[in-house]
Motif scaffolding. Structure first.
Motif, PDB file in Angstrom:
ATOM      1  N   GLY A  94       0.842  -1.186   0.000  1.00 53.66           N
ATOM      2  CA  GLY A  94       0.000   0.000   0.000  1.00 53.66           C
ATOM      3  C   GLY A  94       0.875   1.233   0.000  1.00 53.66           C
ATOM      4  O   GLY A  94       2.082   1.151  -0.238  1.00 53.66           O
ATOM      5  N   ILE A  95       0.262   2.380   0.256  1.00 51.68           N
ATOM      6  CA  ILE A  95       1.030   3.619   0.355  1.00 51.68           C
ATOM      7  C   ILE A  95       1.035   4.076   1.813  1.00 51.68           C
ATOM      8  O   ILE A  95       0.136   3.747   2.575  1.00 51.68           O
ATOM      9  CB  ILE A  95       0.489   4.732  -0.578  1.00 51.68           C
ATOM     10  N   THR A  96       2.052   4.820   2.150  1.00 45.72           N
ATOM     11  CA  THR A  96       2.209   5.264   3.532  1.00 45.72           C
ATOM     12  C   THR A  96       1.239   6.395   3.859  1.00 45.72           C
ATOM     13  O   THR A  96       0.644   7.015   2.973  1.00 45.72           O
ATOM     14  CB  THR A  96       3.640   5.763   3.781  1.00 45.72           C
ATOM     15  N   ASP A  97       1.121   6.667   5.135  1.00 51.04           N
ATOM     16  CA  ASP A  97       0.281   7.769   5.583  1.00 51.04           C
ATOM     17  C   ASP A  97       0.792   9.094   5.003  1.00 51.04           C
ATOM     18  O   ASP A  97       0.010   9.951   4.607  1.00 51.04           O
ATOM     19  CB  ASP A  97       0.256   7.812   7.116  1.00 51.04           C
ATOM     20  N   TYR A  98       2.114   9.230   4.923  1.00 48.98           N
ATOM     21  CA  TYR A  98       2.694  10.443   4.322  1.00 48.98           C
ATOM     22  C   TYR A  98       2.210  10.593   2.874  1.00 48.98           C
ATOM     23  O   TYR A  98       1.798  11.672   2.459  1.00 48.98           O
ATOM     24  CB  TYR A  98       4.231  10.389   4.364  1.00 48.98           C
ATOM     25  N   ALA A  99       2.249   9.508   2.120  1.00 49.32           N
ATOM     26  CA  ALA A  99       1.844   9.561   0.710  1.00 49.32           C
ATOM     27  C   ALA A  99       0.374   9.945   0.563  1.00 49.32           C
ATOM     28  O   ALA A  99       0.028  10.800  -0.266  1.00 49.32           O
ATOM     29  CB  ALA A  99       2.103   8.218   0.035  1.00 49.32           C
ATOM     30  N   GLN A 100      -0.491   9.334   1.359  1.00 46.19           N
ATOM     31  CA  GLN A 100      -1.922   9.656   1.228  1.00 46.19           C
ATOM     32  C   GLN A 100      -2.177  11.100   1.612  1.00 46.19           C
ATOM     33  O   GLN A 100      -3.020  11.761   1.027  1.00 46.19           O
ATOM     34  CB  GLN A 100      -2.815   8.681   2.007  1.00 46.19           C
ATOM     35  N   SER A 101      -1.420  11.636   2.584  1.00 47.41           N
ATOM     36  CA  SER A 101      -1.625  13.033   2.985  1.00 47.41           C
ATOM     37  C   SER A 101      -1.171  13.991   1.886  1.00 47.41           C
ATOM     38  O   SER A 101      -1.761  15.056   1.707  1.00 47.41           O
ATOM     39  CB  SER A 101      -0.910  13.337   4.304  1.00 47.41           C
ATOM     40  N   ASP A 115      -7.171   5.029   6.452  1.00 45.35           N
ATOM     41  CA  ASP A 115      -6.328   4.027   7.114  1.00 45.35           C
ATOM     42  C   ASP A 115      -5.345   3.452   6.103  1.00 45.35           C
ATOM     43  O   ASP A 115      -5.423   2.276   5.745  1.00 45.35           O
ATOM     44  CB  ASP A 115      -7.224   2.931   7.704  1.00 45.35           C
ATOM     45  N   ALA A 116      -4.413   4.276   5.644  1.00 50.80           N
ATOM     46  CA  ALA A 116      -3.503   3.886   4.558  1.00 50.80           C
ATOM     47  C   ALA A 116      -2.734   2.607   4.849  1.00 50.80           C
ATOM     48  O   ALA A 116      -2.561   1.770   3.972  1.00 50.80           O
ATOM     49  CB  ALA A 116      -2.531   5.025   4.255  1.00 50.80           C
ATOM     50  N   THR A 117      -2.281   2.438   6.084  1.00 47.81           N
ATOM     51  CA  THR A 117      -1.461   1.270   6.390  1.00 47.81           C
ATOM     52  C   THR A 117      -2.267   0.133   7.011  1.00 47.81           C
ATOM     53  O   THR A 117      -1.700  -0.872   7.441  1.00 47.81           O
ATOM     54  CB  THR A 117      -0.285   1.644   7.311  1.00 47.81           C
ATOM     55  N   GLY A 118      -3.588   0.282   7.036  1.00 41.81           N
ATOM     56  CA  GLY A 118      -4.467  -0.771   7.563  1.00 41.81           C
ATOM     57  C   GLY A 118      -5.441  -1.209   6.495  1.00 41.81           C
ATOM     58  O   GLY A 118      -5.073  -1.869   5.527  1.00 41.81           O
ATOM     59  N   ASP A 119      -6.715  -0.783   6.638  1.00 41.93           N
ATOM     60  CA  ASP A 119      -7.764  -1.189   5.708  1.00 41.93           C
ATOM     61  C   ASP A 119      -7.585  -0.622   4.300  1.00 41.93           C
ATOM     62  O   ASP A 119      -8.258  -1.054   3.367  1.00 41.93           O
ATOM     63  CB  ASP A 119      -9.142  -0.760   6.230  1.00 41.93           C
ATOM     64  N   GLY A 120      -6.689   0.344   4.131  1.00 45.20           N
ATOM     65  CA  GLY A 120      -6.475   0.969   2.825  1.00 45.20           C
ATOM     66  C   GLY A 120      -5.384   0.325   1.989  1.00 45.20           C
ATOM     67  O   GLY A 120      -4.881   0.924   1.052  1.00 45.20           O
ATOM     68  N   TRP A 121      -5.016  -0.920   2.314  1.00 39.64           N
ATOM     69  CA  TRP A 121      -3.996  -1.626   1.525  1.00 39.64           C
ATOM     70  C   TRP A 121      -4.482  -1.833   0.094  1.00 39.64           C
ATOM     71  O   TRP A 121      -5.676  -1.801  -0.180  1.00 39.64           O
ATOM     72  CB  TRP A 121      -3.621  -2.957   2.194  1.00 39.64           C
TER      73      TRP A 121
END
Length: 124
Positions: A23-30, A90-96
């Motif tokens: 997936g993408i990191t929280d930084y990437a989604q932000s 939830d980028a690193t959880g349910d957003g995989w």
């Protein structure tokens, strides 16, 4: 036990046995802003390390998601078709995005661990 590794393009791979969740990191989604569409690969597709694995579109831009390591796609997160906003929530959880069967575990050694990734973020 799972191990998470990161790329400089802000993808992560959470490794459990011979499979990795990508997936993408929280930084990437932000940085992307509100995700409005995710294009996922077909199950069974073989990906080379660094090859395009998925596409994510936000209100700001479209971005390619690259395979952190080589492998075969064994699962995709179908929920993202209906709820692409899960990536933001939830980028690193349910957003995989996808799961791959890793073909060369040695490639994981070329990726950053959590501490190295956090240090990398400080340089941006």
């Amino acid at each position: 036990m799972s191990t998470t590794r990161y790329t400089k393009d802000h993808e992560y791979i959470r490794v459990e046995g011979d499979t990795g969740t990508v997936g993408i990191t929280d930084y990437a989604q932000s940085q992307l802003g509100d995700v409005v569409f995710v294009e996922l690969p077909a199950i069974g597709k073989v990906l080379a390390k660094g090859a395009e694995a998925a596409v994510v579109e936000s209100v700001k831009a479209a971005s390619e998601i690259y395979a952190p390591v080589a492998g075969e796609v064994v699962a995709i997160n179908d929920v993202l078709g209906e709820e692409p906003g899960k990536v933001n929530e939830d980028a690193t959880g349910d957003g995989w995005f996808l799961r791959i069967k890793i073909s060369d575990p040695a490639e994981l050694d070329t990726l950053m661990d959590e501490a190295a990734y956090q240090d990398f973020l400080k340089t941006l």
